[in-house]
Design a protein around this motif. Structure first.
Motif, mmCIF file in Angstrom:
data_model
loop_
_atom_site.group_PDB
_atom_site.id
_atom_site.type_symbol
_atom_site.label_atom_id
_atom_site.label_comp_id
_atom_site.label_asym_id
_atom_site.label_seq_id
_atom_site.Cartn_x
_atom_site.Cartn_y
_atom_site.Cartn_z
ATOM 1 N N ILE A 108 0.844 -1.192 0.000
ATOM 2 C CA ILE A 108 0.000 0.000 0.000
ATOM 3 C C ILE A 108 0.879 1.241 0.000
ATOM 4 O O ILE A 108 1.991 1.228 0.539
ATOM 5 N N LYS A 109 0.359 2.304 -0.611
ATOM 6 C CA LYS A 109 1.020 3.610 -0.552
ATOM 7 C C LYS A 109 -0.026 4.656 -0.189
ATOM 8 O O LYS A 109 -1.155 4.614 -0.684
ATOM 9 N N ILE A 110 0.367 5.561 0.684
ATOM 10 C CA ILE A 110 -0.463 6.717 1.020
ATOM 11 C C ILE A 110 0.440 7.938 0.870
ATOM 12 O O ILE A 110 1.444 8.061 1.568
ATOM 13 N N ASP A 111 0.101 8.811 -0.060
ATOM 14 C CA ASP A 111 0.955 9.959 -0.365
ATOM 15 C C ASP A 111 0.913 11.046 0.696
ATOM 16 O O ASP A 111 1.890 11.767 0.875
ATOM 17 N N LYS A 112 -0.230 11.164 1.409
ATOM 18 C CA LYS A 112 -0.362 12.289 2.333
ATOM 19 C C LYS A 112 -1.186 11.911 3.557
ATOM 20 O O LYS A 112 -2.357 11.538 3.437
ATOM 21 N N ILE A 113 -0.542 12.001 4.707
ATOM 22 C CA ILE A 113 -1.218 11.854 6.000
ATOM 23 C C ILE A 113 -0.896 13.121 6.781
ATOM 24 O O ILE A 113 0.277 13.432 6.992
ATOM 25 N N VAL A 114 -1.926 13.856 7.188
ATOM 26 C CA VAL A 114 -1.708 15.089 7.939
ATOM 27 C C VAL A 114 -2.036 14.834 9.404
ATOM 28 O O VAL A 114 -3.152 14.417 9.743
ATOM 29 N N MET A 115 -1.053 15.076 10.250
ATOM 30 C CA MET A 115 -1.199 14.939 11.699
ATOM 31 C C MET A 115 -1.157 16.338 12.311
ATOM 32 O O MET A 115 -0.407 17.198 11.831
ATOM 33 N N VAL A 116 -1.946 16.571 13.358
ATOM 34 C CA VAL A 116 -2.021 17.888 13.990
ATOM 35 C C VAL A 116 -1.627 17.783 15.455
ATOM 36 O O VAL A 116 -2.054 16.873 16.164
ATOM 37 N N SER A 117 -0.817 18.743 15.895
ATOM 38 C CA SER A 117 -0.383 18.861 17.283
ATOM 39 C C SER A 117 -1.454 19.617 18.069
ATOM 40 O O SER A 117 -1.882 20.698 17.650
ATOM 41 N N LEU A 118 -1.904 19.043 19.197
ATOM 42 C CA LEU A 118 -2.954 19.660 20.007
ATOM 43 C C LEU A 118 -2.431 20.095 21.373
ATOM 44 O O LEU A 118 -1.485 19.513 21.897
ATOM 45 N N ASP A 119 -3.108 21.096 21.951
ATOM 46 C CA ASP A 119 -2.800 21.499 23.321
ATOM 47 C C ASP A 119 -3.670 20.688 24.282
ATOM 48 O O ASP A 119 -4.414 19.794 23.859
ATOM 49 N N GLU A 120 -3.613 21.017 25.568
ATOM 50 C CA GLU A 120 -4.349 20.267 26.591
ATOM 51 C C GLU A 120 -5.857 20.332 26.405
ATOM 52 O O GLU A 120 -6.592 19.457 26.849
ATOM 53 N N GLU A 121 -6.354 21.393 25.760
ATOM 54 C CA GLU A 121 -7.794 21.553 25.551
ATOM 55 C C GLU A 121 -8.260 20.932 24.230
ATOM 56 O O GLU A 121 -9.440 21.015 23.880
ATOM 57 N N GLY A 122 -7.329 20.360 23.466
ATOM 58 C CA GLY A 122 -7.693 19.735 22.206
ATOM 59 C C GLY A 122 -7.699 20.677 21.020
ATOM 60 O O GLY A 122 -8.248 20.357 19.963
ATOM 61 N N ASN A 123 -7.088 21.846 21.166
ATOM 62 C CA ASN A 123 -7.004 22.817 20.078
ATOM 63 C C ASN A 123 -5.654 22.700 19.379
ATOM 64 O O ASN A 123 -4.640 22.426 20.022
ATOM 65 N N PRO A 124 -5.616 22.950 18.051
ATOM 66 C CA PRO A 124 -4.325 22.936 17.353
ATOM 67 C C PRO A 124 -3.357 23.916 17.992
ATOM 68 O O PRO A 124 -3.748 25.028 18.371
ATOM 69 N N THR A 125 -2.121 23.488 18.150
ATOM 70 C CA THR A 125 -1.110 24.329 18.791
ATOM 71 C C THR A 125 0.174 24.307 17.960
ATOM 72 O O THR A 125 0.554 23.261 17.431
ATOM 73 N N PRO A 126 0.833 25.452 17.834
ATOM 74 C CA PRO A 126 2.098 25.497 17.079
ATOM 75 C C PRO A 126 3.128 24.562 17.715
ATOM 76 O O PRO A 126 3.228 24.456 18.935
ATOM 77 N N HIS A 127 3.896 23.889 16.872
ATOM 78 C CA HIS A 127 4.900 22.957 17.382
ATOM 79 C C HIS A 127 6.323 23.489 17.246
ATOM 80 O O HIS A 127 7.229 22.995 17.904
ATOM 81 N N GLY A 128 6.553 24.476 16.399
ATOM 82 C CA GLY A 128 7.871 25.093 16.281
ATOM 83 C C GLY A 128 8.922 24.260 15.562
ATOM 84 O O GLY A 128 10.099 24.613 15.562
#
Length: 131
Positions: free
Chosen positions: A96-116
């Motif tokens: 199998i091949k998957i070209d794009k998987i997007v993962m998101v970094s969350l804060d303690e409240e479950g909101n997207p947070t910058p990872h730097g």
């Protein structure tokens, strides 16, 4: 692409056709993507946001050993984009091949947070920097 994880295809992983159940393989890929992201972004709260088209090229049978390869292709502000390939360990045939998987970094409240982060880092390098 680095192939870190290996799985042995067992009877409980099979579909009625006696080949690897696609849902089980996607579970393994999602877990591998999460672990890779957690290590890269140094945040235990990374979740799957998106998976592109999934292309099943071949199958695996009971007793096969497969390996899952993941590579980071893009670092966003709060996200990490990965590519994935799964192949038979012994024959190197792509499953199998998957070209794009997007993962998101969350804060303690479950909101997207910058990872730097802006590039792939290796754990061994982090330890060497702290000495």
């Amino acid at each position: 692409m680095n192939f870190h994880t290996r799985k042995w295809v067992k009877p409980e992983d099979l579909n009625p056709n006696a080949s690897l159940f696609g849902g089980r393989l996607l579970e393994w890929i999602d877990e591998e993507a999460a672990l890779y992201s957690i290590i890269q972004l140094e945040n235990p709260r990374c979740v799957t946001k998106y998976m592109s088209e999934i292309n099943f090229i071949s199958s695996a049978k009971q007793g096969d050993i497969i390996e899952i390869g993941i590579v980071a292709t893009h670092f966003g502000h709060t996200s990490l984009t990965l590519a994935c390939e799964v192949r038979n360990k012994m024959t190197r045939q792509t499953i199998i091949k998957i070209d794009k998987i997007v993962m998101v970094s969350l804060d303690e409240e479950g909101n997207p947070t910058p990872h730097g982060k802006t590039k792939i880092e290796y754990t061994r390098d982090r330890f060497e920097q702290k000495k």
